[in-house]
Motif scaffolding. Structure first.
Motif, short mmCIF file in Angstrom:
data_model
loop_
_atom_site.label_atom_id
_atom_site.label_comp_id
_atom_site.label_asym_id
_atom_site.label_seq_id
_atom_site.Cartn_x
_atom_site.Cartn_y
_atom_site.Cartn_z
N ALA A 152 0.93 -1.25 -0.09
CA ALA A 152 0.12 -0.10 -0.10
C ALA A 152 0.57 1.08 0.00
CB ALA A 152 -0.85 0.00 1.22
N VAL A 153 2.09 1.31 0.82
CA VAL A 153 2.83 2.36 0.88
C VAL A 153 3.51 2.60 -0.34
CG1 VAL A 153 4.69 3.90 2.21
CG2 VAL A 153 2.87 2.30 3.34
N GLU A 154 4.05 1.41 -1.01
CA GLU A 154 4.94 1.38 -2.05
C GLU A 154 4.14 2.07 -3.19
OE1 GLU A 154 6.26 -2.38 -3.25
OE2 GLU A 154 8.07 -1.31 -4.27
N ALA A 155 3.00 1.79 -3.35
CA ALA A 155 2.08 2.13 -4.41
C ALA A 155 1.83 3.61 -4.38
CB ALA A 155 0.49 1.46 -4.38
N ALA A 156 2.02 4.30 -3.13
CA ALA A 156 1.85 5.83 -2.95
C ALA A 156 3.45 6.56 -3.18
CB ALA A 156 1.41 6.19 -1.68
N LEU A 157 4.33 5.78 -3.46
CA LEU A 157 5.81 6.33 -3.29
C LEU A 157 5.77 7.64 -4.52
CD1 LEU A 157 8.33 3.72 -2.77
CD2 LEU A 157 7.46 5.19 -1.27
N GLY A 158 6.23 8.66 -4.39
CA GLY A 158 6.47 9.63 -5.34
C GLY A 158 5.42 10.68 -5.08
N ARG A 159 4.31 10.60 -4.16
CA ARG A 159 3.41 11.44 -3.67
C ARG A 159 3.01 11.60 -2.58
NH1 ARG A 159 -1.37 8.73 -3.48
NH2 ARG A 159 -1.43 6.79 -4.34
N ALA B 265 9.60 18.35 -2.05
CA ALA B 265 9.82 18.19 -3.44
C ALA B 265 8.98 19.11 -4.17
CB ALA B 265 9.61 16.72 -4.15
N GLY B 266 8.81 20.33 -3.75
CA GLY B 266 8.11 21.32 -4.55
C GLY B 266 6.68 20.99 -4.34
N GLY B 267 5.91 20.52 -3.47
CA GLY B 267 4.54 20.34 -3.34
C GLY B 267 4.24 18.68 -4.04
N ARG B 268 5.30 18.04 -4.53
CA ARG B 268 4.91 16.70 -4.96
C ARG B 268 4.57 15.79 -3.83
NH1 ARG B 268 8.06 12.69 -6.38
NH2 ARG B 268 9.89 13.65 -5.89
N GLY B 269 5.35 16.03 -2.94
CA GLY B 269 5.07 15.26 -1.61
C GLY B 269 5.61 13.78 -1.58
N CYS B 270 5.54 13.13 -0.40
CA CYS B 270 5.96 11.77 -0.38
C CYS B 270 5.11 11.20 1.00
CB CYS B 270 7.52 11.79 0.25
SG CYS B 270 7.95 12.11 1.94
N PRO B 271 4.88 9.69 0.97
CA PRO B 271 4.12 9.06 1.88
C PRO B 271 4.76 9.40 3.32
CG PRO B 271 5.00 7.63 0.07
CD PRO B 271 5.80 9.04 -0.06
N VAL B 272 3.91 9.42 4.05
CA VAL B 272 4.25 9.48 5.72
C VAL B 272 3.48 8.27 6.29
CG1 VAL B 272 4.21 10.92 7.79
CG2 VAL B 272 4.04 11.87 5.52
N VAL B 273 4.32 7.46 7.25
CA VAL B 273 3.74 6.29 7.78
C VAL B 273 4.16 6.81 9.29
CG1 VAL B 273 3.85 3.97 8.13
CG2 VAL B 273 4.42 4.60 5.92
N LEU B 274 2.67 6.62 9.96
CA LEU B 274 2.52 6.85 11.31
C LEU B 274 2.73 5.24 12.01
CD1 LEU B 274 0.32 9.82 11.76
CD2 LEU B 274 2.74 9.90 11.25
N GLY B 275 3.40 4.83 12.77
CA GLY B 275 3.20 3.54 13.29
C GLY B 275 3.23 3.20 14.83
N SER B 276 2.18 2.42 15.43
CA SER B 276 2.22 2.34 16.83
C SER B 276 1.29 1.04 17.01
CB SER B 276 1.25 3.42 17.70
OG SER B 276 1.27 3.49 18.76
N ALA B 277 1.57 0.33 18.19
CA ALA B 277 0.78 -0.81 18.78
C ALA B 277 -0.36 0.16 19.38
CB ALA B 277 1.44 -1.55 19.61
N THR B 278 -0.34 1.17 19.74
CA THR B 278 -1.33 1.98 20.40
C THR B 278 -1.54 3.34 20.05
OG1 THR B 278 0.38 2.53 22.07
CG2 THR B 278 -1.11 0.59 22.37
N PRO B 279 -2.22 3.51 19.01
CA PRO B 279 -2.18 4.75 18.22
C PRO B 279 -2.83 6.00 18.92
CG PRO B 279 -2.90 3.16 16.47
CD PRO B 279 -2.85 2.63 18.02
#
Ligand code: ADP
Ligand code: ZN
Ligand code: ZN
Length: 727
Positions: free
Chosen positions: A201-208, A341-355
């Protein structure tokens, strides 16, 4: 300019001087000169041209911060209503803030002198360690970064010194090369189906830009997901920023990244000298480092070709800066992901067992995509949680008979047990049985904790200490007794009860000396100590494969805390500690002592787990219109007397009332829950709104007037946007 003023400053560029945004300059300011960072070149000055002072000197040839990064920092200054000069300064290492010349982007290393290059190793006689260093350097062209030399062998400081004294060796700077994407990353274990789905899922979003919440039970292999994603981003020629709560408490995560990705990793941690910090910062900026691991301030620093941001343990309170520029590194990580990247963006992953409930709400509303890891990796099972009703039980240092019996069984079976109590010291208060005297802190509305080992009464809020008195300071009686327990007392009682089993205590007092935490954790992991006693230091992501029983003491405060987040924090802490159990082959058990076994939130947590708990807690928050279903900003004021903070905040409230906003509610001024702290009286004014926009509009409108209030000069005041701690 790094000053507590809400503006940027305009200067004239003298003829012949070329300036780019992001370079440092020296400028006249007040009566002296200051180091400053150029944010914009050109445009209309805010003061008359004749009154403009000129830039004195340019300090950098090339920009330290690129325009997109400067825009991000300005966004942060706007959002938190903080001084732009201080925000931009916070993105720089201390030396650069001061205006010192930038260090070469390389790393510190060792090189052979001309004499060293031609020296005969036989001259070293019987000094094998010196000979080994000499040989390693010769094999690598006479020069190695310290880090590289350390990876080849562990050079002893005395051998290095001896070689320098011979004149064969000297320190040098090794040019940083962009580390190739290490191929070794492919070596991880085969991913489970859940892990593979998260990575895909994250890989599919790389580059934005896309935000993900990776909710994975303890031991479910979140770190493995991070590692796999990282290697994929590196293969694209992009770099990764990893934010962690506290490096000393997560040495295993750092080590796993280093082991898998080798020299491409730069770690920004508090143990570094100023020079080393700056070098790591420069490596991140130049792209010489491919993976940058750091604590909250790393979210402000530069990372070249940023392609992915990972925030581990996203619920952790240490991502919030609690003084000066009060920001949330987790929240800024998401904004940064949107803007790189000038607004192109990149994925952000927030990880936790207890969000955090904030992130869960974002996931529910579709702003974050939820990725779930429900199974533990490698076949380990999740521990069984049970409540132990301790009403009407005879307690020994807070330990119930049932827990003691279970500890005994576990130890006798040769397994490891962990007892968790989130309070260090011997006892939270010392009292006199004759007159009722209590060990109040002279400077706070709080008690001083008894530390038996160091014979001190010690306030954990302001640090005030005194020797433990021999007799009652009030009535002279010798009947002084500790009330309640901390980890020191727990240690004492458990040692007496289980004398045959080695015990380790891990808390801030036991780990004050440098390196001692590492040592204690190593011992704990090895299983040599049968009993582990400690505070939340033990709760973070450690892997103790032989722990099968966890006892949790004294969590009831979390059910009725003054702060509406108390229950959420309690649940997160309990599950983090519980997560230490049963990570190996044997299944784990967690016994939670409580006087409120029927409490609905506690029941839900234990019977149905964190997701159900979070669901119930979110429903309560929605009902009460509390965050994350509303947005808050907290104005704090303090002074040596009680009156000025109150007066100031009352005037702020009047200012706000003069142009009321129907959508923003004002609460206060009220005394802070702990009104007096470190000898100062504190008061609060809370602003709350259902949505962010009216809240921020009101703040923007209000703050210039607040700064002008004469009563502002009699207090120390601050604004906290999205406060996480209302104390
Ligand atoms: P978390 O970060 O969620 O606590 P870890 O990534 O530390 O979990 O994984 C827990 C343990 O399981 C580690 O020892 C890790 O090496 C192992 N592990 C992770 N993923 C797998 C997998 N797919 N197969 C086998 N073992 C795994
Ligand atoms: Zn007394
Ligand atoms: Zn105090």
């Amino acid at each position: 300019v790094e000053v507590p003023l809400p503006t940027l400053f305009d200067y004239r560029v003298p003829p012949g001087m070329a300036l780019l945004p992001g370079v440092r300059v020296r400028v006249p300011f007040g009566r002296g000169r200051r180091c400053a960072v150029v944010v914009r070149v050109g445009g209309e000055p805010a003061v008359a041209a004749a009154r403009l002072k000129a830039v004195s000197e340019v300090l950098d040839e090339r920009p330290l911060l690129d325009p997109a990064h400067l825009a991000f920092l300005q966004w942060a200054a706007d959002y938190y209503h903080h001084y732009p000069g201080e925000v931009i300064a916070a993105a720089l290492p201390v030396r650069l803030r001061r205006g010192d010349p930038a260090l070469p982007a390389g790393e510190s290393g060792w090189e052979l002198t001309p004499a060293g290059r031609v020296a005969d190793p036989a001259d070293l006689g019987r000094a094998p360690r010196q000979a080994a260093i000499l040989a390693a350097l010769r094999e690598h062209g006479g020069r190695l970064a310290r880090r590289e030399l350390a990876a080849l062998q562990d050079p002893s400081p005395s051998a290095l010194r001896a070689l320098r004294e011979r004149g064969w060796l000297q320190p040098c700077s090794v040019a940083a090369e962009v580390a190739a994407a290490p191929a070794a990353a492919a070596q991880g274990p085969e991913l489970s189906a859940e892990q593979a789905a998260a990575v895909a899922a994250v890989e599919a979003a790389l580059g934005r830009f896309a935000a993900f919440l990776l909710e994975g039970v303890t031991g479910s292999g979140k770190t493995e997901v991070y590692l796999q994603l990282t290697s994929r981003v590196l293969a694209r020629g992009e770099n990764v920023l990893v934010l962690v709560p506290e490096i000393s408490l997560t040495p295993q995560l750092v080590r796993r990244f280093e082991r898998r990705l080798g020299s491409a990793v730069a770690v920004l941690h508090s143990g570094l000298s100023e020079g080393e910090r700056e070098q790591a910062w420069q490596q991140a900026r130049s792209g010489a480092a491919r993976v940058v691991i750091g604590t909250r301030s790393a979210v402000l620093g530069p990372v070249a070709q940023l392609g992915l941001i990972l925030v581990d343990e996203e619920h952790d309170g240490s991502f919030k800066q609690q003084d000066g520029f009060r920001y949330s590194a987790r929240d800024l990580a998401v904004v940064r992901g949107q803007r790189v990247a000038g607004g192109r963006g990149c994925p952000v992953v927030l990880g936790s067992a207890t969000p955090s409930l904030e992130s869960l709400r974002n996931a529910r509303d579709g702003r974050y995509q939820l990725l779930h890891l429900k199974q533990r990796a490698g076949g380990a099972r999740l521990p069984q949680l049970d409540l132990l009703d301790i009403r009407a039980q005879p307690l020994q240092a807070g330990l119930s008979p049932v827990l003691l019996r279970e500890l005994e069984t576990t130890l006798a079976a040769g397994d490891q047990a962990l007892v968790f109590l989130n309070r260090r010291g011997f006892a939270p208060v010392l009292t006199c049985y004759a007159c009722g005297w209590l060990s109040d802190c002279p400077r706070c509305d709080a008690r001083q904790t008894l530390h038996a080992g160091s014979r001190l009464l010690w306030c954990h809020h302001c640090g005030a200490q005194r020797r433990v008195p021999e007799v009652c300071p009030e009535c002279g009686s010798g009947e002084l007794h500790p009330l309640g327990q901390g980890t020191e007392r727990l240690e004492q009682v458990l040692r007496a009860r289980f004398p045959d089993y080695p015990l380790l205590r891990i808390d801030r007092d036991a780990t004050r000396r440098k390196g001692s935490l590492e040592r204690l954790l190593r011992e704990a992991r090895s299983g040599a100590a049968a009993l582990l006693v400690g505070t939340q230091m033990l709760a973070k992501g450690h892997h103790f494969p032989r722990v099968t029983l966890v006892g949790v003491l004294d969590i009831d405060g979390g059910l009725f805390g003054a702060d509406f987040r108390a229950a959420e924090r309690m649940a997160q802490l309990v599950l983090q500690v519980a997560g230490r159990a049963g990570r190996g082959e044997a299944p784990g058990r967690v016994l939670i002592q409580t006087r409120f076994p029927e409490h609905p939130l506690l029941q839900t947590l234990v019977r149905q787990g964190y997701p159900a708990f979070a669901e119930a807690a979110l429903a309560e928050r929605r009902e009460a219109e509390l965050p994350p279903y509303s947005h808050q900003a907290l104005l704090r004021a303090e002074a040596a007397q009680a009156e000025p903070p109150n007066r100031f905040l009352a005037e702020v409230a009047e200012l706000a009332a003069a142009r009321p906003s129907a959508e923003v509610a004002l609460w206060g001024p009220v005394p802070a829950p702990m009104e007096r702290r470190a000898g100062r009286y504190r008061a609060h004014l809370l602003l709350q709104a259902a949505t962010r926009r009216p809240l921020h509009e009101l703040l923007t409108r209000l703050l210039p007037g607040v700064r002008e209030l004469p009563s502002a000069r009699r207090v120390r005041w601050s604004l906290d946007v999205d406060p996480v701690d209302l104390l």
